[in-house]
Write a protein that holds these residues in place. Structure first.
Motif, PDB file in Angstrom:
ATOM      1  N   ALA A  80       0.827  -1.206   0.000  1.00 18.93           N
ATOM      2  CA  ALA A  80       0.000   0.000   0.000  1.00 18.93           C
ATOM      3  C   ALA A  80       0.861   1.256   0.000  1.00 18.93           C
ATOM      4  O   ALA A  80       0.454   2.298  -0.497  1.00 18.93           O
ATOM      5  CB  ALA A  80      -0.933   0.003   1.200  1.00 18.93           C
ATOM      6  N   ASP A  81       2.072   1.135   0.544  1.00 20.05           N
ATOM      7  CA  ASP A  81       2.956   2.296   0.583  1.00 20.05           C
ATOM      8  C   ASP A  81       3.951   2.316  -0.577  1.00 20.05           C
ATOM      9  O   ASP A  81       4.821   3.176  -0.635  1.00 20.05           O
ATOM     10  CB  ASP A  81       3.725   2.330   1.914  1.00 20.05           C
ATOM     11  N   SER A  82       3.835   1.334  -1.476  1.00 15.53           N
ATOM     12  CA  SER A  82       4.739   1.303  -2.628  1.00 15.53           C
ATOM     13  C   SER A  82       4.220   2.212  -3.732  1.00 15.53           C
ATOM     14  O   SER A  82       3.074   2.639  -3.713  1.00 15.53           O
ATOM     15  CB  SER A  82       4.861  -0.117  -3.182  1.00 15.53           C
ATOM     16  N   TYR A  83       5.097   2.433  -4.707  1.00 18.15           N
ATOM     17  CA  TYR A  83       4.718   3.202  -5.886  1.00 18.15           C
ATOM     18  C   TYR A  83       4.652   2.259  -7.084  1.00 18.15           C
ATOM     19  O   TYR A  83       5.273   1.188  -7.065  1.00 18.15           O
ATOM     20  CB  TYR A  83       5.733   4.323  -6.108  1.00 18.15           C
ATOM     21  N   PRO A  84       3.910   2.654  -8.130  1.00 18.01           N
ATOM     22  CA  PRO A  84       3.696   1.735  -9.254  1.00 18.01           C
ATOM     23  C   PRO A  84       4.972   1.136  -9.848  1.00 18.01           C
ATOM     24  O   PRO A  84       4.975  -0.026 -10.230  1.00 18.01           O
ATOM     25  CB  PRO A  84       2.980   2.619 -10.285  1.00 18.01           C
ATOM     26  N   HIS A  85       6.058   1.917  -9.927  1.00 18.85           N
ATOM     27  CA  HIS A  85       7.250   1.381 -10.591  1.00 18.85           C
ATOM     28  C   HIS A  85       7.882   0.240  -9.794  1.00 18.85           C
ATOM     29  O   HIS A  85       8.752  -0.452 -10.299  1.00 18.85           O
ATOM     30  CB  HIS A  85       8.280   2.483 -10.800  1.00 18.85           C
ATOM     31  N   GLU A  86       7.421   0.046  -8.554  1.00 19.77           N
ATOM     32  CA  GLU A  86       8.040  -0.994  -7.732  1.00 19.77           C
ATOM     33  C   GLU A  86       7.397  -2.371  -7.929  1.00 19.77           C
ATOM     34  O   GLU A  86       7.842  -3.329  -7.316  1.00 19.77           O
ATOM     35  CB  GLU A  86       7.971  -0.591  -6.249  1.00 19.77           C
ATOM     36  N   ILE A  87       6.335  -2.444  -8.740  1.00 21.63           N
ATOM     37  CA  ILE A  87       5.683  -3.743  -8.927  1.00 21.63           C
ATOM     38  C   ILE A  87       5.556  -4.075 -10.424  1.00 21.63           C
ATOM     39  O   ILE A  87       5.675  -3.199 -11.268  1.00 21.63           O
ATOM     40  CB  ILE A  87       4.289  -3.780  -8.253  1.00 21.63           C
ATOM     41  N   SER A  88       5.277  -5.353 -10.709  1.00 19.58           N
ATOM     42  CA  SER A  88       5.226  -5.812 -12.105  1.00 19.58           C
ATOM     43  C   SER A  88       3.922  -5.392 -12.787  1.00 19.58           C
ATOM     44  O   SER A  88       2.974  -4.947 -12.138  1.00 19.58           O
ATOM     45  CB  SER A  88       5.316  -7.329 -12.124  1.00 19.58           C
ATOM     46  N   GLY A  89       3.896  -5.576 -14.115  1.00 19.47           N
ATOM     47  CA  GLY A  89       2.712  -5.225 -14.891  1.00 19.47           C
ATOM     48  C   GLY A  89       1.462  -5.966 -14.438  1.00 19.47           C
ATOM     49  O   GLY A  89       0.387  -5.378 -14.298  1.00 19.47           O
ATOM     50  N   GLY A  90       1.608  -7.266 -14.174  1.00 24.96           N
ATOM     51  CA  GLY A  90       0.465  -8.055 -13.726  1.00 24.96           C
ATOM     52  C   GLY A  90      -0.058  -7.552 -12.387  1.00 24.96           C
ATOM     53  O   GLY A  90      -1.270  -7.428 -12.168  1.00 24.96           O
ATOM     54  N   MET A  91       0.873  -7.219 -11.493  1.00 26.52           N
ATOM     55  CA  MET A  91       0.490  -6.687 -10.178  1.00 26.52           C
ATOM     56  C   MET A  91      -0.196  -5.335 -10.332  1.00 26.52           C
ATOM     57  O   MET A  91      -1.161  -5.026  -9.634  1.00 26.52           O
ATOM     58  CB  MET A  91       1.727  -6.543  -9.286  1.00 26.52           C
ATOM     59  N   ARG A  92       0.315  -4.523 -11.254  1.00 32.27           N
ATOM     60  CA  ARG A  92      -0.307  -3.216 -11.456  1.00 32.27           C
ATOM     61  C   ARG A  92      -1.739  -3.359 -11.930  1.00 32.27           C
ATOM     62  O   ARG A  92      -2.619  -2.604 -11.516  1.00 32.27           O
ATOM     63  CB  ARG A  92       0.470  -2.417 -12.500  1.00 32.27           C
ATOM     64  N   GLN A  93      -1.959  -4.363 -12.809  1.00 33.46           N
ATOM     65  CA  GLN A  93      -3.322  -4.530 -13.295  1.00 33.46           C
ATOM     66  C   GLN A  93      -4.230  -4.987 -12.150  1.00 33.46           C
ATOM     67  O   GLN A  93      -5.380  -4.595 -12.057  1.00 33.46           O
ATOM     68  CB  GLN A  93      -3.355  -5.496 -14.480  1.00 33.46           C
ATOM     69  N   ARG A  94      -3.694  -5.786 -11.236  1.00 34.71           N
ATOM     70  CA  ARG A  94      -4.482  -6.158 -10.059  1.00 34.71           C
ATOM     71  C   ARG A  94      -4.803  -4.922  -9.227  1.00 34.71           C
ATOM     72  O   ARG A  94      -5.902  -4.788  -8.684  1.00 34.71           O
ATOM     73  CB  ARG A  94      -3.706  -7.149  -9.191  1.00 34.71           C
ATOM     74  N   VAL A  95      -3.826  -4.034  -9.121  1.00 34.50           N
ATOM     75  CA  VAL A  95      -4.059  -2.796  -8.368  1.00 34.50           C
ATOM     76  C   VAL A  95      -5.154  -1.975  -9.043  1.00 34.50           C
ATOM     77  O   VAL A  95      -6.054  -1.434  -8.383  1.00 34.50           O
ATOM     78  CB  VAL A  95      -2.750  -1.980  -8.244  1.00 34.50           C
TER      79      VAL A  95
END
Ligand SMILES: Nc1ncnc2c1ncn2[C@@H]1O[C@H](COP(=O)(O)OP(=O)(O)O)[C@@H](O)[C@H]1O
Ligand code: SF4
Ligand SMILES: [Mg+2]
Lengths: 335, 313
Positions: A157-172
């Motif tokens: 929750a405290d991370s920024y988008p660039h810190e996670i993968s594309g699949g994770m971003r789509q989940r977000v």
């Protein structure tokens, strides 16, 4: 939660024009469909057929100065009277967006704000529409992130988008759209940018959430292959028009329109050697380009000169549940 | 973060040595001899030789530099040849003037440039954009002294709202101090605001077309929320870089403004010292200015890291 079973959205004769020039042709032409509570309507077509424009028009997300939208889109928000999405003032539309109607987009890499935490972006709808406090929104965001399968959600929750993968971003993205438990979700190619394994996981996730929340979904895709997995009904679009629509089983098992058949034939399948993969010859026309007769005729293998290129086919109701826009469908059926 | 700052600070030391040596050498190479400036034309050769030796002027530049450096490190900046004042005392009164002017100029430039840039971006290719863009071209093209004279004519001569020049320390009479600082701060800040406005406008236009802005709109974020919460954060990242690049002209503008408006700051200290061949104050003031610029650059990089989450330090 309101589990709506009736119609959630009734779109009639939606047309979208770009450019203020008089006589400019529409990019989306008199599209009509119904989205039902607890069910998914897949909108299928090649890239450029007007699927995204249709979705964006429903939420008034097209640039108003540069586009004109006509038709009606009665939306039943669960409680209260229906509202016409296509004739709603800006304030009321803003109150619906992200609350009763949510939308997610194709590009997970660019659709999240790089400067805001994931937790904020997921919880934002609650802060806007429910007046939730920062802490409440964060707590619910973490819960939602867990539900869409993000490991270690409180830290994420405290991370920024660039810190996670594309699949994770789509989940977000999905979490941020679902947090307000919308009545209707418009998902514009949410899995197109992802690789096949992740794509399947995300589809499952969406399906699960939809069933749990009883929401209606408009699932936009160019891939007829995923339709069977997720949709109840299908709307096939070609060059801005609906060319075929009906329940998913019917359309996949008995496609009537030559374009739908071609689309189906181009889906790679395990029981068919790759070599026979039939691509559709030719390219989708510029929607603003005038075409006499059937808009598919320059590419249609069944085109008959003097018939198909003369009169534009109507969308014919076949049996009350399936309709098709082709003058030759009865003979093609018989053949 | 802390290690980054420490590393950068350590890096400042060699940089300072090089820069101060170059400045030191350039000043000594200036035409005009301080010995004549002090003793006048009637001095005997013996007097001249004695003073030269006392001032180490008979030694090579590098030796003079090392002598200077050694005393600076012990806090001894020497004395003014003209007034015999301790240079360290001069610094103490002059640094606050320049700091106040620079900070106020920065505030002016951001307060004018950022909102104007946002408005121009939102109303792009409509009249507000044209007005601001034209004004900013004019602001960039105008020399500082010209802006200063125009301001003086308007506020002091014409409207009689502000005293034309002078300085009062901030803590002595805050209101009067600020009144005296308005025109100098505008003189330095307005041209910089023009640069900031252009960068804000362009990066705002670019950010507003990004997918995540559409995501925010689809979430029901209000137009103000889209602009200031979702867009400006990202649009300011290149603006900070531009501000960092403009620190040099901020200093240059301060020198001009301090001279025009009789502000006893570091800039004027340098100018006066050069004209009077009084080099100790010049060298000390330049040293402080260089340290200030280097620290400002460090601060720019730090704020960059705070704004851009993808930058890890
Ligand atoms: N803002 C716009 N201005 C002009 N034309 C547009 C705009 N957005 C989309 N179009 C055109 O509308 C057509 C349909 O686009 P789109 O709905 O994005 O297709 P799809 O989502 O089915 O791939 C395309 O030909 C595209 O060029
Ligand atoms: S109307 Fe003619 S050209 Fe059009 S899809 Fe049917 S057969 Fe093909
Ligand atoms: Mg699209």
């Amino acid at each position: 939660m309101t589990f709506q079973t009736g119609n959630v959205l009734e779109v009639e004769n939606l047309s979208v024009y770009f450019g203020r020039l008089p006589g400019s042709l529409p990019v989306v032409r008199e599209v009509s469909f119904t989205a039902v509570g607890g069910q998914t309507l897949a909108v299928v077509g090649e890239s450029g057929s007007g699927k995204s424009v249709t979705g964006l028009a429903l939420l008034s997300l097209l640039n108003r100065g540069l586009s004109k939208v006509t038709g009606s889109g009665n939306f039943y928000p669960g409680s209260g009277p229906p509202v016409d999405l296509l004739h709603l003032d800006t304030r009321k539309m803003r109150a619906l967006r992200g609350d009763r109607v949510a939308m997610i987009f194709q590009e997970p890499m660019t659709s999240l704000n790089p400067s805001l935490t994931l937790g904020y972006q997921v919880g934002e709808a609650l802060r806007i529409h429910r007046g939730a406090s920062r802490r409440q929104a964060r707590a619910e965001a973490i819960e939602m992130l867990e539900r869409v399968g993000i490991p270690d959600a409180p830290r994420r929750a405290d991370s920024y988008p660039h810190e996670i993968s594309g699949g994770m971003r789509q989940r977000v993205m999905i979490a941020s759209a679902m947090i307000s438990r919308p009545t209707l979700l418009i998902a514009d190619e949410p899995t197109t940018a992802l690789d096949v394994t992740i794509q399947a996981q995300i589809l499952d996730e969406l399906k699960k959430l939809q069933e749990e929340m009883g929401m209606s979904m408009i699932f936009i895709t160019h891939d007829l292959g995923v339709v069977a997995e997720i949709a109840h009904a299908v709307l096939v679009m070609y060059a801005g028009q609906v060319v075929e629509q009906g329940p998913v089983r019917r359309v996949l098992e008995r496609p009537r329109h030559p374009y739908t058949r071609a689309l189906l034939a181009s889906v790679p399948r395990l029981d068919r050697p790759k070599t026979t993969l039939a691509a559709i010859a030719g390219r989708i026309p510029d929607p603003q380009q005038p075409i006499a007769g059937c808009r598919f005729h320059p590419r249609c293998p069944y085109c008959v000169r003097g018939l198909c290129d003369v009169r534009e086919p109507e969308l014919d109701d076949i049996d009350g549940i399936q309709s098709v826009r082709c003058v030759r469908w009865p003979e093609l059926e018989a053949a | 973060m802390l290690t980054f700052i420490l590393r950068r600070l350590a890096f400042l030391v060699p940089m300072l040595l090089v820069v101060t040596f170059v400045i030191f050498a350039l000043i000594l190479l200036l035409p005009g001899d301080p010995v004549f400036a002090i003793l006048g034309d009637a001095a005997t050769p013996a007097q001249i030789a004695e003073l030269r030796q006392k001032l180490h002027l008979d030694q090579p530049i590098i030796v003079q530099y090392l002598v200077w450096l050694k005393s600076v490190l012990t806090g001894d900046f020497g004395r003014s040849l003209r007034t015999s004042e301790l240079v360290s005392d001069m610094l103490l009164t002059r640094i606050p003037v320049t700091v106040e002017l620079s900070l106020l100029s920065l505030v002016v430039s951001c307060a004018v440039g950022i909102p104007a840039g946002v408005i121009a971006a939102v109303r792009r290719n409509q009249w507000p954009d044209l007005v601001f863009s034209t004004a900013s071209l004019a602001g960039i093209a105008m020399p500082y002294f010209w802006t200063g004279i125009l301001l003086m004519m308007l506020f002091s001569v014409h409207l009689r709202w502000l005293p034309p020049s002078g300085y009062i320390p901030l803590f002595q009479d805050p209101l009067m101090s600020l009144k005296l600082m308005i025109m100098p701060a505008l003189t330095v800040g307005l041209p910089l605001s023009a640069v900031i406005m252009r960068q804000t406008r362009n990066s705002m236009v670019q950010v507003l077309s990004q997918d995540y802005i559409r995501t925010a709109e689809a979430r029901g974020v209000s137009p103000m929320g889209v602009l200031f919460l979702h867009a400006l954060r990202n649009a300011l990242i290149p603006v900070v870089t531009v501000i960092g690049l403009q620190i040099g002209s901020l200093i240059g503008g301060s020198v001009v403004a301090e001279t025009m408006f009789s502000l006893p700051g570091l800039g004027r200290m340098v100018i006066e010292g050069i004209f009077q061949r009084d080099f100790a104050p010049v060298q000390a003031a330049m040293l402080i200015i260089v340290i200030g610029v280097l620290l400002a650059n460090l601060l720019t990089d730090l704020s960059y890291a705070v704004l851009d989450k993808r930058v890890k330090i």
